[in-house]
Design a protein around this motif. Sequence first.
Motif, short mmCIF file in Angstrom:
data_model
loop_
_atom_site.label_atom_id
_atom_site.label_comp_id
_atom_site.label_asym_id
_atom_site.label_seq_id
_atom_site.Cartn_x
_atom_site.Cartn_y
_atom_site.Cartn_z
N LYS A 1 -27.27 -4.03 -35.48
CA LYS A 1 -26.39 -4.09 -34.31
C LYS A 1 -25.28 -5.09 -34.75
N ARG A 2 -23.94 -4.72 -34.74
CA ARG A 2 -23.06 -5.51 -34.93
C ARG A 2 -22.90 -6.76 -33.95
N MET A 3 -22.64 -7.90 -34.51
CA MET A 3 -22.48 -8.94 -33.97
C MET A 3 -20.61 -9.11 -33.73
N GLU A 4 -20.43 -9.58 -32.74
CA GLU A 4 -19.01 -9.67 -32.54
C GLU A 4 -18.44 -11.03 -33.27
N LEU A 5 -17.48 -10.84 -34.06
CA LEU A 5 -16.94 -11.91 -34.73
C LEU A 5 -16.34 -12.98 -33.73
N GLU A 6 -16.63 -14.18 -34.17
CA GLU A 6 -15.94 -15.13 -33.36
C GLU A 6 -14.54 -15.48 -34.04
N PRO A 7 -13.58 -16.13 -33.12
CA PRO A 7 -12.03 -16.25 -33.52
C PRO A 7 -11.89 -17.08 -34.80
N ASP A 8 -12.86 -17.93 -35.28
CA ASP A 8 -12.69 -18.56 -36.44
C ASP A 8 -13.17 -17.62 -37.58
N LEU A 9 -14.07 -16.61 -37.36
CA LEU A 9 -14.14 -15.64 -38.35
C LEU A 9 -13.28 -14.74 -38.68
N LEU A 10 -12.86 -14.21 -37.54
CA LEU A 10 -11.54 -13.35 -37.80
C LEU A 10 -10.49 -13.97 -38.40
N ASP A 11 -10.24 -15.04 -38.14
CA ASP A 11 -9.07 -15.94 -38.80
C ASP A 11 -9.34 -16.14 -40.29
N ALA A 12 -10.69 -16.45 -40.66
CA ALA A 12 -11.14 -16.82 -41.87
C ALA A 12 -11.07 -15.47 -42.59
N TRP A 13 -11.41 -14.14 -41.96
CA TRP A 13 -11.24 -12.82 -42.75
C TRP A 13 -9.88 -12.50 -43.08
N GLU A 14 -8.88 -13.08 -42.24
CA GLU A 14 -7.38 -12.63 -42.54
C GLU A 14 -7.16 -13.31 -43.70
N LYS A 15 -7.60 -14.59 -43.85
CA LYS A 15 -7.18 -15.51 -44.83
C LYS A 15 -7.66 -14.79 -46.21
N ILE A 16 -8.91 -14.32 -46.31
CA ILE A 16 -9.62 -13.74 -47.28
C ILE A 16 -8.83 -12.54 -47.76
N LYS A 17 -8.62 -11.64 -46.87
CA LYS A 17 -7.76 -10.53 -47.23
C LYS A 17 -6.38 -10.79 -47.78
N ALA A 18 -5.70 -11.62 -47.26
CA ALA A 18 -4.43 -12.16 -47.85
C ALA A 18 -4.33 -12.83 -49.13
N ALA A 19 -5.56 -13.53 -49.68
CA ALA A 19 -5.55 -14.16 -50.68
C ALA A 19 -5.68 -13.17 -52.12
N GLN A 20 -5.11 -13.86 -52.97
CA GLN A 20 -5.44 -13.18 -54.35
C GLN A 20 -6.29 -13.84 -55.25
N HIS A 21 -6.44 -15.03 -55.05
CA HIS A 21 -7.66 -15.96 -55.74
C HIS A 21 -8.18 -16.79 -54.95
N ILE A 22 -9.47 -16.85 -54.81
CA ILE A 22 -10.32 -17.40 -53.76
C ILE A 22 -11.26 -18.48 -54.64
N VAL A 23 -11.14 -19.63 -54.45
CA VAL A 23 -11.95 -20.77 -54.84
C VAL A 23 -13.00 -21.53 -53.70
#
Length: 206
Positions: free
Chosen positions: A69-91
């Motif tokens: 069952k999928r848990m709803e993503l909290e706003p902070d996780l949604l924001d984090a995912w947008e940053k991950i998608k936009a990044a070319q290199h993740i440290v």
Amino acid sequence: MFSAGSSTATSFAGMKKILIVNGHPDRESYNTQLQEAYKTGALQSGADVTEIHLGSLQFDPNLRYGYRKRMELEPDLLDAWEKIKAAQHIVWIFPVWWGSLPALTKGFFDRLFLPGLAFRYKENSMLIEKKLKGKTSRLICTMDTPIWFHNLYYQATGVRAVRSQILRFCGIKITGTTYIAPIKHLKPGGKEKGIQQVMALGQRLR
């Protein structure tokens, strides 16, 4: 004392979008100093830097229903995912505790690197679609265990799991792992040396 791990000769010239993820729960930890060092170096090279400090996010780190069952993503996780998608290199910066990740960091991966987001199971197949292809990552890890002992005796099991069973699984290419260890036995100036090493990685966007 310090190791760049399995670095590659890949050039990141022209790469601009860098994301730094700090997995230490304590904002006043040495890991935060390393985060700032990498950021300083990357900004000096003209990179576009974004940051995530997991200790500042509000989210449930428990994948309470598994994949049933999928848990709803909290706003902070949604924001984090947008940053991950936009990044070319993740440290990824985190301490090695009990041979593995802090619970908060593991929880971040559990909650966010989900089927349909980070990867997708192909219908009627054991194969998967790696949805984060084209991105690269470096791991920067602190620990009290000597590096040679961690790699030889413990086989770097926790770090290898992040590299292979999370990041590579989702299509991210690993450019290297940098260890700074053993922290509690560093000689005077040792922590500063680690900071300078990480800043140099940022300057080279690696």
